[in-house]
Design a protein around this motif. Structure first.
Motif, PDB file in Angstrom:
ATOM      1  N   ASN A 190       0.826  -1.207   0.000  1.00 21.53           N
ATOM      2  CA  ASN A 190       0.000   0.000   0.000  1.00 21.53           C
ATOM      3  C   ASN A 190       0.860   1.258   0.000  1.00 21.53           C
ATOM      4  O   ASN A 190       0.533   2.244  -0.679  1.00 21.53           O
ATOM      5  CB  ASN A 190      -0.934   0.013   1.210  1.00 21.53           C
ATOM      6  N   ARG A 191       1.960   1.226   0.731  1.00 28.77           N
ATOM      7  CA  ARG A 191       2.857   2.386   0.798  1.00 28.77           C
ATOM      8  C   ARG A 191       3.511   2.632  -0.559  1.00 28.77           C
ATOM      9  O   ARG A 191       3.619   3.783  -1.013  1.00 28.77           O
ATOM     10  CB  ARG A 191       3.905   2.149   1.878  1.00 28.77           C
ATOM     11  N   ILE A 192       3.929   1.568  -1.208  1.00 27.65           N
ATOM     12  CA  ILE A 192       4.551   1.696  -2.531  1.00 27.65           C
ATOM     13  C   ILE A 192       3.547   2.259  -3.534  1.00 27.65           C
ATOM     14  O   ILE A 192       3.877   3.135  -4.341  1.00 27.65           O
ATOM     15  CB  ILE A 192       5.102   0.335  -3.004  1.00 27.65           C
ATOM     16  N   ALA A 193       2.313   1.769  -3.488  1.00 23.77           N
ATOM     17  CA  ALA A 193       1.266   2.277  -4.382  1.00 23.77           C
ATOM     18  C   ALA A 193       0.974   3.747  -4.092  1.00 23.77           C
ATOM     19  O   ALA A 193       0.741   4.536  -5.012  1.00 23.77           O
ATOM     20  CB  ALA A 193      -0.002   1.445  -4.224  1.00 23.77           C
ATOM     21  N   GLN A 194       0.994   4.120  -2.822  1.00 25.46           N
ATOM     22  CA  GLN A 194       0.769   5.504  -2.415  1.00 25.46           C
ATOM     23  C   GLN A 194       1.837   6.423  -3.013  1.00 25.46           C
ATOM     24  O   GLN A 194       1.530   7.497  -3.541  1.00 25.46           O
ATOM     25  CB  GLN A 194       0.800   5.583  -0.883  1.00 25.46           C
ATOM     26  N   LYS A 197       6.453  14.731  -0.087  1.00 27.65           N
ATOM     27  CA  LYS A 197       5.407  15.667   0.334  1.00 27.65           C
ATOM     28  C   LYS A 197       4.071  15.325  -0.308  1.00 27.65           C
ATOM     29  O   LYS A 197       3.021  15.342   0.347  1.00 27.65           O
ATOM     30  CB  LYS A 197       5.812  17.094  -0.032  1.00 27.65           C
ATOM     31  N   GLU A 198       4.092  15.014  -1.605  1.00 28.00           N
ATOM     32  CA  GLU A 198       2.860  14.694  -2.316  1.00 28.00           C
ATOM     33  C   GLU A 198       2.224  13.422  -1.753  1.00 28.00           C
ATOM     34  O   GLU A 198       0.995  13.301  -1.693  1.00 28.00           O
ATOM     35  CB  GLU A 198       3.153  14.519  -3.814  1.00 28.00           C
ATOM     36  N   ALA A 199       3.064  12.477  -1.330  1.00 22.40           N
ATOM     37  CA  ALA A 199       2.566  11.213  -0.778  1.00 22.40           C
ATOM     38  C   ALA A 199       2.205  11.334   0.700  1.00 22.40           C
ATOM     39  O   ALA A 199       1.645  10.400   1.279  1.00 22.40           O
ATOM     40  CB  ALA A 199       3.608  10.120  -0.965  1.00 22.40           C
ATOM     41  N   GLY A 200       2.555  12.457   1.312  1.00 23.59           N
ATOM     42  CA  GLY A 200       2.264  12.646   2.726  1.00 23.59           C
ATOM     43  C   GLY A 200       3.159  11.831   3.629  1.00 23.59           C
ATOM     44  O   GLY A 200       2.743  11.378   4.708  1.00 23.59           O
ATOM     45  N   LEU A 253      10.274   7.409   2.683  1.00 22.57           N
ATOM     46  CA  LEU A 253      10.348   7.166   1.245  1.00 22.57           C
ATOM     47  C   LEU A 253      11.576   6.330   0.904  1.00 22.57           C
ATOM     48  O   LEU A 253      11.501   5.382   0.117  1.00 22.57           O
ATOM     49  CB  LEU A 253      10.395   8.505   0.503  1.00 22.57           C
ATOM     50  N   TYR A 254      12.694   6.648   1.536  1.00 25.13           N
ATOM     51  CA  TYR A 254      13.939   5.935   1.248  1.00 25.13           C
ATOM     52  C   TYR A 254      13.985   4.538   1.872  1.00 25.13           C
ATOM     53  O   TYR A 254      14.881   3.759   1.562  1.00 25.13           O
ATOM     54  CB  TYR A 254      15.145   6.761   1.695  1.00 25.13           C
ATOM     55  N   LEU A 255      13.027   4.221   2.716  1.00 26.15           N
ATOM     56  CA  LEU A 255      12.925   2.844   3.208  1.00 26.15           C
ATOM     57  C   LEU A 255      12.486   1.898   2.095  1.00 26.15           C
ATOM     58  O   LEU A 255      12.792   0.704   2.116  1.00 26.15           O
ATOM     59  CB  LEU A 255      11.919   2.772   4.363  1.00 26.15           C
TER      60      LEU A 255
END
Length: 205
Positions: free
Chosen positions: A17-21, A45-48, A54-56
């Motif tokens: 879900n995080r990757i899709a976000q 920022k756009e993904a909140g 993000l780098y994880l």
């Protein structure tokens, strides 16, 4: 207390879900600003999300781009599956399949000033994803032509070329329909419908 399999499953779902976000956020930004002008900070920022989060999941912007392209592929595949379930004459189903695949992607990337740049980035860093995307259409088109030929609705032997060559020609026509003056999504969908009519007539009984 949840067992390890339940915990690992929940973690996998959260990661997916995080990757899709992130991919969704990147798609919006790349279509709006292009690849070069979009930074990892912008995507976070756009993904909140925090940039560290993000780098994880991604090493860098190239990874995000590939994930974005894969996400589009999944959405296109789902639409193509819906088309295959339709009960409609062959020309209508071929039109719907072309539009589900090509028009969906065209609308996803936007039709503005950054389209050429995004195509160049695809060819540079997302070759495998591009090939997988093409295989989605090839697979569904092969099935559509084969099943309708077996049902007697069309006559593949009439065109005198191998099915793979016919499908490749259909794909070239769909790609070529984007060329020329700036084209709206509706305009491109209309061109795809015209292409479907020509190919349907070629194999029609």
């Amino acid at each position: 207390m949840a067992d390890r399999s339940e915990s690992s499953g929940a973690l996998a779902d959260e990661t997916t879900n995080r990757i899709a976000q992130v991919a969704d956020a990147a798609l919006r930004l790349f279509a709006r600003y292009g690849y070069k002008r979009t930074s990892m900070d912008d995507i976070a920022k756009e993904a909140g999300l925090a940039k560290a989060t993000l780098y994880l999941h991604f090493k860098g912007k190239d990874d995000v781009f590939r994930a974005m392209f894969t996400l589009i592929g999944h959405r296109v595949e789902a639409r193509c599956r819906e088309v295959m379930a339709l009960e409609a004459p062959f020309p209508a189903r071929l039109t719907a399949l072309l539009q589900a695949h090509y028009a969906t992607a065209y609308a996803s990337f936007g039709t503005g000033e950054h389209l050429a740049e995004l195509k160049a980035v695809m060819a540079d860093i997302a070759v495998q994803e591009m090939q997988a995307f093409e295989q989605i259409f090839i697979g569904f088109a092969r099935r559509l032509f084969t099943e309708t030929d077996a049902a007697g609705e069309i006559a593949l032997a009439k065109v005198g070329i191998e099915l793979e060559v016919l499908i490749a020609s259909l794909m070239f026509a769909a790609a070529g329909a984007k060329l020329g003056v700036s084209l709206s999504c509706e305009g491109y969908a209309g061109r795809l419908e015209d292409i479907a009519k020509v190919f349907a007539a070629a194999v029609g009984r």
